[in-house]
Design an enzyme around this catalytic site. Structure first.
Site, short mmCIF file in Angstrom:
data_model
loop_
_atom_site.label_atom_id
_atom_site.label_comp_id
_atom_site.label_asym_id
_atom_site.label_seq_id
_atom_site.Cartn_x
_atom_site.Cartn_y
_atom_site.Cartn_z
N TYR A 131 32.58 65.76 101.91
CA TYR A 131 33.43 67.19 101.80
C TYR A 131 34.48 66.71 100.79
O TYR A 131 35.13 67.83 100.44
CB TYR A 131 34.29 67.44 102.93
CG TYR A 131 33.33 68.27 103.99
CD1 TYR A 131 32.25 67.68 104.70
CD2 TYR A 131 33.39 69.65 103.98
CE1 TYR A 131 31.38 68.53 105.29
CE2 TYR A 131 32.52 70.42 104.78
CZ TYR A 131 31.52 69.77 105.61
OH TYR A 131 30.76 70.41 106.19
N LYS A 199 27.44 57.64 112.24
CA LYS A 199 25.96 57.34 111.95
C LYS A 199 26.20 56.26 111.39
O LYS A 199 25.43 55.89 110.03
CB LYS A 199 25.57 58.58 111.05
CG LYS A 199 24.08 58.79 110.70
CD LYS A 199 23.37 59.16 111.99
CE LYS A 199 21.79 59.11 111.59
NZ LYS A 199 20.87 59.08 112.70
N ASP A 245 23.11 61.80 116.20
CA ASP A 245 22.17 62.36 116.62
C ASP A 245 22.14 62.19 118.01
O ASP A 245 21.69 63.23 118.89
CB ASP A 245 20.74 61.98 115.78
CG ASP A 245 20.71 60.52 115.62
OD1 ASP A 245 21.62 60.10 115.13
OD2 ASP A 245 19.53 59.96 116.15
N ASP A 269 31.41 68.74 111.53
CA ASP A 269 31.28 70.32 111.26
C ASP A 269 30.12 70.71 112.24
O ASP A 269 30.01 71.65 112.85
CB ASP A 269 30.80 70.29 109.67
CG ASP A 269 30.95 71.83 109.34
OD1 ASP A 269 31.13 72.65 109.82
OD2 ASP A 269 30.36 71.76 107.99
#
Ligand code: NAI
Length: 378
Positions: A131, A199, A245, A269
């Site tokens: 971002y 992640k 995930d 987000d």
């Protein structure tokens, strides 16, 4: 009077703002606390119409000296045009943490069987990650230059010269201050755990580092108050981590095991919207963006162009932002009064269009009327 700046926002922004503000003012009056002096600032379409620019210098300047503000959603064209105003505000004001509490309001049917087991607070890093706005279109000479640099200087092969390129910067300082705020919140509010959502299995030096820096903050700054999942200590805040995930799966299968989540920008987000849907939808999801100086409250959802101007929006997100604002300035009672009024309005079964199908015998009312119903229960 306590000054709070507000930006109405685009799309459904003016409608939900008009419905929410009287509810907040009514709670203040009922509790007899210091009234709010609402001062409007321009941004988005209204600012373009009045000043020719979507984020006037004056708006940014006023906000830079402020400690409290609230806003409706601001639109962002996808793929081209102006950069996101929300991102510009978050970066310009160094609002580094986006905090979104997610819990279920009784009476609302949701897509899951046990929404009442969801009681999480998301701390999303707000200024870094993909971002940061460093992105170049495919075939842009700057993207070509970067591909050449990667190949010639760093020996990285296999990137097509016509690639679009985005950059993902993440710093130790940026990650640590976010996790620090999440741990402090968890300790102050008697929460059981903080989960670092990353992640890092794939992006080892960005998201993997976020995980490590998070554990470092817990150990170095809160060592006697926290413990690790491997070695639980009764009465201490548990710090654990989940790969992003897997966290989505866990949120559905074992929501009761999660409490405060601390996450880099993009994961945050995604998980915010997914968790909001789990407890009743975006129309119910409040949030606040925080710097060390200011708290800037905003709904999680966007401008909802499909229903804008039709008196169909659900103003609850902004009404609950009001509850968060009043709690933030020290009036827990005024905040509870608003939450209680929302619950009673939902029990009364006359609700906006997004909620009506989720309530047994629910009857649809407009945004304005729903605001009045909530207000009547204050
Ligand atoms: P959106 O959140 O505006 O809409 C998604 C779906 O949820 C739509 O079907 C909409 O009708 C519904 N919805 C959202 N809020 C609702 C409410 N209060 N009551 C009833 N239904 C509601 O997301 P979308 O369509 O992806 O984005 C539209 C615009 O909003 C884009 O320009 C986007 O950049 C901007 N946006 C702004 C945000 C902000 O200001 N913080 C956050 C997210 C998006």
């Amino acid at each position: 009077m306590r000054k709070v700046f507000y930006i109405e926002g685009d799309g459904i922004g003016p409608e939900i703002w008009a419905a929410a503000r009287p509810v907040i003012d009514a709670a203040i009056a009922k509790e007899g606390i210091e009234p709010i002096l609402w001062e409007e600032l321009l941004a988005g379409n209204k600012a373009v119409a009045e000043t020719g620019t979507p984020l006037p210098e004056e708006t940014l300047k006023s906000l830079q000296g402020a400690d409290l503000a609230m806003k409706g959603p601001l639109g962002t064209p996808v793929g081209s045009g102006i950069r996101s105003l929300n991102v510009a505000l978050r970066q310009g004001l160094d609002l580094y943490a986006c905090i979104r509490p997610v819990n279920h309001v009784p009476g609302l049917e949701t897509p899951v069987k046990h929404p009442e087991l969801v009681d999480m607070v998301i701390f999303r890093e707000n200024t870094e990650d993909v971002y940061a706005g460093i992105e170049f279109a495919a075939l842009d000479p700057r993207a070509r230059k970067l591909v050449d640099f990667l190949r010639d200087e760093l020996g990285i092969t296999g990137i097509s010269p016509d690639s679009a390129i985005g950059i993902k910067p993440m710093t130790e300082q940026g990650s640590k201050r976010l996790v620090r705020m999440a741990i402090k919140y968890a300790l102050d509010n008697g929460r059981k755990s903080v989960t670092l959502v990353h992640k890092g299995n794939i992006m080892k030096f960005t998201e993997g580092a976020f995980r490590q820096w998070g554990y470092d903050v817990a150990r170095d700054e809160f060592g006697d108050l926290t413990c690790m999942a491997k070695a639980p200590v009764a009465g201490r805040l548990m710090i654990k981590d989940r790969i992003a995930d897997a966290m989505f799966q866990e949120a559905l299968l074992h929501p009761a095991e999660y409490d405060v989540l601390a996450t880099p920008n993009l994961n945050g987000d995604y998980i915010s919207d997914a968790l909001a849907a789990q407890v009743g939808g975006l129309g119910m999801a409040p949030g606040v963006n925080m710097s060390d100086r200011m708290a800037f409250f905003e709904a999680t959802h966007g401008t909802a162009p499909d229903i804008a101007g039709k008196d169909k929006a659900n103003p609850t997100s902004l009404i609950l932002c009001g509850a968060m604002l009043l709690e933030h300035i020290g009036s827990k009672n005024a905040g509870s009064r608003i939450r209680h009024a929302v619950r009673r309005a939902i029990d009364a079964k006359r609700v906006p269009g997004d909620l009506a199908p989720q309530i047994k015998d629910g009857k649809m009312v407009g945004c304005r009327e729903f605001g009045e119903i909530v207000g009547s229960f204050i």
